[in-house]
Scaffold this active site. Sequence first.
Site, PDB file in Angstrom:
ATOM      1  N   GLY A 127     -10.686  -2.572   3.281  1.00  0.00           N
ATOM      2  CA  GLY A 127      -9.799  -2.414   4.443  1.00  0.00           C
ATOM      3  C   GLY A 127      -9.856  -1.028   5.035  1.00  0.00           C
ATOM      4  O   GLY A 127     -10.846  -0.302   4.880  1.00  0.00           O
ATOM      5  N   ASP A 128      -8.790  -0.654   5.695  1.00  0.00           N
ATOM      6  CA  ASP A 128      -8.743   0.630   6.397  1.00  0.00           C
ATOM      7  C   ASP A 128      -8.396   1.803   5.483  1.00  0.00           C
ATOM      8  O   ASP A 128      -8.688   2.958   5.820  1.00  0.00           O
ATOM      9  CB  ASP A 128      -7.683   0.575   7.508  1.00  0.00           C
ATOM     10  CG  ASP A 128      -6.292   0.279   6.937  1.00  0.00           C
ATOM     11  OD1 ASP A 128      -6.170  -0.673   6.112  1.00  0.00           O
ATOM     12  OD2 ASP A 128      -5.334   0.986   7.279  1.00  0.00           O
ATOM     13  N   ARG A 135     -14.654  -7.199   0.298  1.00  0.00           N
ATOM     14  CA  ARG A 135     -13.916  -6.770   1.497  1.00  0.00           C
ATOM     15  C   ARG A 135     -13.239  -5.401   1.275  1.00  0.00           C
ATOM     16  O   ARG A 135     -12.623  -5.144   0.254  1.00  0.00           O
ATOM     17  CB  ARG A 135     -12.859  -7.830   1.836  1.00  0.00           C
ATOM     18  CG  ARG A 135     -12.000  -7.489   3.070  1.00  0.00           C
ATOM     19  CD  ARG A 135     -10.688  -6.841   2.693  1.00  0.00           C
ATOM     20  NE  ARG A 135      -9.865  -6.582   3.874  1.00  0.00           N
ATOM     21  CZ  ARG A 135      -8.800  -5.784   3.863  1.00  0.00           C
ATOM     22  NH1 ARG A 135      -8.425  -5.193   2.761  1.00  0.00           N
ATOM     23  NH2 ARG A 135      -8.115  -5.575   4.971  1.00  0.00           N
ATOM     24  N   GLY A 182      -5.651  -4.292   7.692  1.00  0.00           N
ATOM     25  CA  GLY A 182      -6.647  -3.227   7.792  1.00  0.00           C
ATOM     26  C   GLY A 182      -7.717  -3.406   8.843  1.00  0.00           C
ATOM     27  O   GLY A 182      -8.170  -2.427   9.453  1.00  0.00           O
ATOM     28  N   THR A 234       0.844  -1.191   0.000  1.00  0.00           N
ATOM     29  CA  THR A 234       0.000   0.000   0.000  1.00  0.00           C
ATOM     30  C   THR A 234       0.882   1.244   0.000  1.00  0.00           C
ATOM     31  O   THR A 234       1.982   1.218   0.546  1.00  0.00           O
ATOM     32  CB  THR A 234      -0.858  -0.035   1.283  1.00  0.00           C
ATOM     33  OG1 THR A 234      -1.742  -1.131   1.171  1.00  0.00           O
ATOM     34  CG2 THR A 234      -1.645   1.242   1.494  1.00  0.00           C
ATOM     35  N   THR A 258      -0.540   1.509   6.944  1.00  0.00           N
ATOM     36  CA  THR A 258      -0.477   0.318   6.103  1.00  0.00           C
ATOM     37  C   THR A 258      -0.393  -0.913   6.999  1.00  0.00           C
ATOM     38  O   THR A 258       0.215  -0.854   8.062  1.00  0.00           O
ATOM     39  CB  THR A 258       0.734   0.364   5.145  1.00  0.00           C
ATOM     40  OG1 THR A 258       0.764  -0.859   4.388  1.00  0.00           O
ATOM     41  CG2 THR A 258       2.049   0.534   5.874  1.00  0.00           C
ATOM     42  N   GLY A 259      -1.019  -1.987   6.575  1.00  0.00           N
ATOM     43  CA  GLY A 259      -0.977  -3.191   7.404  1.00  0.00           C
ATOM     44  C   GLY A 259      -2.296  -3.914   7.360  1.00  0.00           C
ATOM     45  O   GLY A 259      -3.090  -3.725   6.428  1.00  0.00           O
TER      46      GLY A 259
HETATM   47  N1  ASP Z   1      -4.172  -1.777   4.890  1.00  0.00           N
HETATM   48  C1  ASP Z   1      -4.453  -2.383   3.619  1.00  0.00           C
HETATM   49  C2  ASP Z   1      -5.765  -3.140   3.727  1.00  0.00           C
HETATM   50  O1  ASP Z   1      -5.994  -3.777   4.739  1.00  0.00           O
HETATM   51  C3  ASP Z   1      -3.393  -3.335   3.150  1.00  0.00           C
HETATM   52  C4  ASP Z   1      -1.978  -2.882   3.313  1.00  0.00           C
HETATM   53  O2  ASP Z   1      -1.706  -1.810   3.837  1.00  0.00           O
HETATM   54  O3  ASP Z   1      -1.091  -3.628   2.892  1.00  0.00           O
HETATM   55  O4  ASP Z   1      -6.518  -3.146   2.781  1.00  0.00           O
END
Ligand code: ASP
Length: 333
Positions: free
Chosen positions: A223-224, A221, A247, A193, A244-245
């Site tokens: 995410g955040d 789905r 979500g 991301t 990022t991570g």
């Molecule tokens: N945060 C993003 C999500 O969950 C994915 C990512 O940051 O790698 O969609």
Amino acid sequence: MTKQILIALLISIGFLNAQDSKYALIIHGGAGNGLVPENYTEAQTAAFHAGLNRALQRGDSALSAGADAVEVVSLVIQVLENDSLFNAGKGAVLTYEGKASLDASIMDGKSGEAGAVAGISCIKNPITAALSVLKHSPHVLLSGEGADQFAQANGSVCVDPSYFLIPSKLRTIQKIRKQREALDSAKDHKMGTVGCVVRDREGNIAAGTSTGGLMAKRYGRIGDSPIIGAGTYANNNSAGISCTGHGEYFIRNVIAFQLANRVALLEESGQESADYMIHDVLSGQKAFGGLIGIDKDGEFFYSFNTTGMLRGFKREGEAAQSFIFSLEIEEDN
Ligand code: ASP
């Protein structure tokens, strides 16, 4: 009187210190536990640094030409979205069905206005769609086909969805389908991301995030990344943040908003709040990820609990810096 003369005057009478009027930008290209030196060749790490530096340079030249924070966040993120190294725009991971489903958001820390899109599939640069929502819609978050149509009507480029179908990503999806692997945790998924936080010469902060989400995601789905307060937040009086991570954990813990509020109410620095959100809150729930930001004093901060996070920053008049792995690992290399 031009803005620059006014700022110079305010510095000379001691109303502003020189640092206050300097612009600054920080970016990330995702965090992950696969980010360890042994997984990458020298050429691959060089390509990551080059990609990060191209984005920093775009932001630097726009800011020196007087662009405002919101505009620069969009320009910088477009550079990262056009680079297939990152999980956003061109390089986005694919859904279980083998399609791109893109999320992005942007927030103006001066006005508090925000725009976001979720699950769009034809806009080449999803951050431009988020910016259109911020500028031209009474809403904050648009999704799916309607969001694609809205963005296109407001000038975003719509590409044939095959633009996003990079062979390596298609192969991964086919493999996942064959093995009937369900989308599980953030353990294996490739994070890439992208995000950007800018503080312009006037002290205005803006933040944005863009992603393809989780590899092989299903059932619509989200995410955040397109959720204001979870993956993106900006407020001139506290901080701008892009996350990022994994979500789901960033949403449940409203990570970006909580961080900004800690800066505003507890008088913590951005770095202290970032470390608390990542190492206490996220790690406490065995969740993974990272974030970047700039606080109201113009200080950069970042934090992650993975082995690496692609990141870079640049302050007016100073050299750009970029990193991939944790600093301990970087120092050993
Ligand atoms: N945060 C993003 C999500 O969950 C994915 C990512 O940051 O790698 O969609």
